[in-house]
Design an enzyme around this catalytic site. Sequence first.
Site, PDB file in Angstrom:
ATOM      1  N   ASP A 185      49.208   9.716 -14.601  1.00 17.00           N
ATOM      2  CA  ASP A 185      48.130  10.700 -14.689  1.00 17.00           C
ATOM      3  C   ASP A 185      48.240  11.477 -16.000  1.00 17.00           C
ATOM      4  O   ASP A 185      49.207  12.207 -16.212  1.00 17.00           O
ATOM      5  CB  ASP A 185      48.218  11.653 -13.497  1.00 17.00           C
ATOM      6  CG  ASP A 185      46.988  12.520 -13.342  1.00 17.00           C
ATOM      7  OD1 ASP A 185      46.111  12.469 -14.220  1.00 17.00           O
ATOM      8  OD2 ASP A 185      46.905  13.245 -12.331  1.00 17.00           O
ATOM      9  N   HIS A 187      45.997  13.720 -16.658  1.00 23.22           N
ATOM     10  CA  HIS A 187      45.615  15.027 -16.112  1.00 23.22           C
ATOM     11  C   HIS A 187      44.684  15.809 -17.025  1.00 23.22           C
ATOM     12  O   HIS A 187      44.616  17.044 -16.948  1.00 23.22           O
ATOM     13  CB  HIS A 187      46.878  15.848 -15.793  1.00 23.22           C
ATOM     14  CG  HIS A 187      46.748  16.729 -14.587  1.00 23.22           C
ATOM     15  ND1 HIS A 187      46.616  18.093 -14.669  1.00 23.22           N
ATOM     16  CD2 HIS A 187      46.718  16.436 -13.270  1.00 23.22           C
ATOM     17  CE1 HIS A 187      46.533  18.608 -13.449  1.00 23.22           C
ATOM     18  NE2 HIS A 187      46.584  17.612 -12.578  1.00 23.22           N
ATOM     19  N   GLU A 211      45.238   7.682 -15.587  1.00 23.74           N
ATOM     20  CA  GLU A 211      44.236   8.521 -14.930  1.00 23.74           C
ATOM     21  C   GLU A 211      43.795   9.669 -15.821  1.00 23.74           C
ATOM     22  O   GLU A 211      44.634  10.329 -16.448  1.00 23.74           O
ATOM     23  CB  GLU A 211      44.824   9.072 -13.629  1.00 23.74           C
ATOM     24  CG  GLU A 211      43.900  10.016 -12.890  1.00 23.74           C
ATOM     25  CD  GLU A 211      44.481  10.446 -11.558  1.00 23.74           C
ATOM     26  OE1 GLU A 211      44.137  11.555 -11.104  1.00 23.74           O
ATOM     27  OE2 GLU A 211      45.271   9.691 -10.959  1.00 23.74           O
ATOM     28  N   GLU A 237      38.067  12.753 -10.699  1.00 24.55           N
ATOM     29  CA  GLU A 237      38.353  13.852  -9.787  1.00 24.55           C
ATOM     30  C   GLU A 237      37.560  15.105 -10.137  1.00 24.55           C
ATOM     31  O   GLU A 237      37.350  15.964  -9.279  1.00 24.55           O
ATOM     32  CB  GLU A 237      39.846  14.172  -9.770  1.00 24.55           C
ATOM     33  CG  GLU A 237      40.385  14.772 -11.047  1.00 24.55           C
ATOM     34  CD  GLU A 237      41.888  14.975 -11.001  1.00 24.55           C
ATOM     35  OE1 GLU A 237      42.323  16.126 -10.862  1.00 24.55           O
ATOM     36  OE2 GLU A 237      42.619  13.974 -11.097  1.00 24.55           O
ATOM     37  N   ASP A 260      36.376  12.795  -5.337  1.00 23.05           N
ATOM     38  CA  ASP A 260      37.089  13.590  -4.343  1.00 23.05           C
ATOM     39  C   ASP A 260      36.119  13.921  -3.217  1.00 23.05           C
ATOM     40  O   ASP A 260      35.063  14.512  -3.450  1.00 23.05           O
ATOM     41  CB  ASP A 260      37.627  14.864  -5.001  1.00 23.05           C
ATOM     42  CG  ASP A 260      38.557  15.645  -4.104  1.00 23.05           C
ATOM     43  OD1 ASP A 260      38.146  15.982  -2.965  1.00 23.05           O
ATOM     44  OD2 ASP A 260      39.681  15.946  -4.533  1.00 23.05           O
ATOM     45  N   HIS A 287      40.361  10.594  -4.884  1.00 20.73           N
ATOM     46  CA  HIS A 287      41.271  11.695  -5.194  1.00 20.73           C
ATOM     47  C   HIS A 287      41.427  12.547  -3.944  1.00 20.73           C
ATOM     48  O   HIS A 287      40.450  12.895  -3.293  1.00 20.73           O
ATOM     49  CB  HIS A 287      40.640  12.511  -6.327  1.00 20.73           C
ATOM     50  CG  HIS A 287      41.436  13.687  -6.778  1.00 20.73           C
ATOM     51  ND1 HIS A 287      41.108  14.989  -6.448  1.00 20.73           N
ATOM     52  CD2 HIS A 287      42.525  13.779  -7.571  1.00 20.73           C
ATOM     53  CE1 HIS A 287      41.961  15.823  -7.016  1.00 20.73           C
ATOM     54  NE2 HIS A 287      42.842  15.123  -7.705  1.00 20.73           N
TER      55      HIS A 287
END
Length: 383
Positions: A185, A187, A211, A237, A260, A287
Amino acid sequence: MIQITDYQLYEVPPRWLFLRLETSDGIVGWGEPVVEGRARTVRTAVEELLDTYLLGKDPMRIEDHWQTMYRGGFYRGGPVLMSAIAGIDQALWDIKGKHHDMPVYELLGGKARDRMRVYQWVGGDRPEGVADAAREMVEEGFTALKMNATAELRRVDSPSTVQAAEDRLAAVREAVGDDVDIGVDFHGRVSKSMAKRLATALEPYDPMFIEEPVLPEHNDALPGIAEHTSVPIATGERMYSRWDFKEVLEDGSVDVIQPDLSHAGGITEVKKIADMAEAYDVAMAPHCPLGPIALASCLQVDAVAPNATIQEQSLGIHYNEGTDELAYLEEPTVFEYDDGYVDLPEGPGLGIDVDHDVVRASATDVDWHNPVWHHPDGSVAEW
């Protein structure tokens, strides 16, 4: 006609908001409408939607309610409104499934699989000790893991920072072998220039995906990053509707989408997003670093989406220390993980029984906020 008659909202540890929706014939549906760190804001949005529109309405008209909540206020989209809609939508599907005495996935066309593969987080926010943690999770039966690639990163950072990320992933790969998948990730912490360098450096260790290599507002950079690596790219996400996903599907840069279910409009919207992605040969890995209602909702869509490939879950995740996804369930075995899989819930609605007494006793003012990081020069860093 059945009507929606009442609701309660509960802020519960570690950072969740639960919605309990009641009907005139005694059915109760649960949803999880929350933006992590903005529980109070989303709570107000849920109250507005319920008080000004949904109370007194027929809970069975889910698509009509979704369209009205989304389009009826003129201003639309974004994390707060879409998360409020998502939790209400989850509760409506829970009610409808219980009314018909069947899981939601049966109402969505029936299941396309019997169980869902899951992955486990290791290593924390600023990743450390990841190899040992990864080894432990594999010993517990997980066959897929996810870790953060780096801590905060400057827009153009040093070769040693890239090397440190490579060394961490190399250690995890050595610890778990080639039969275990490792998601990495970024992020949204990484600029597009550093994302290219990191993607190239990590590729020899065969990540399952990288990710959110850049923030969603820089999704236009994804095609260029994709040119630098054969590693699958995942994102989503912080994307909240099918219209947000349309661009990345059309430009062919993304291999795995990660909507998500508590942010992207709930079951109704994510089912549509999954169908769109299937048409572009793109996999889905929802997610879900959240609670049991969100996870149960994810599994309902996973059940019917042929392109669902793996599911995030929050058991032991570093964000939720002190509380796990099982704490608020009457029967926690519904989420038992076996050989890296979880069976699809078989009960009606979302397939879980939320313990209302535990929720009420746990209710508090949730005051979780993500950390705010700074670079050495004092400027704000992406978390």
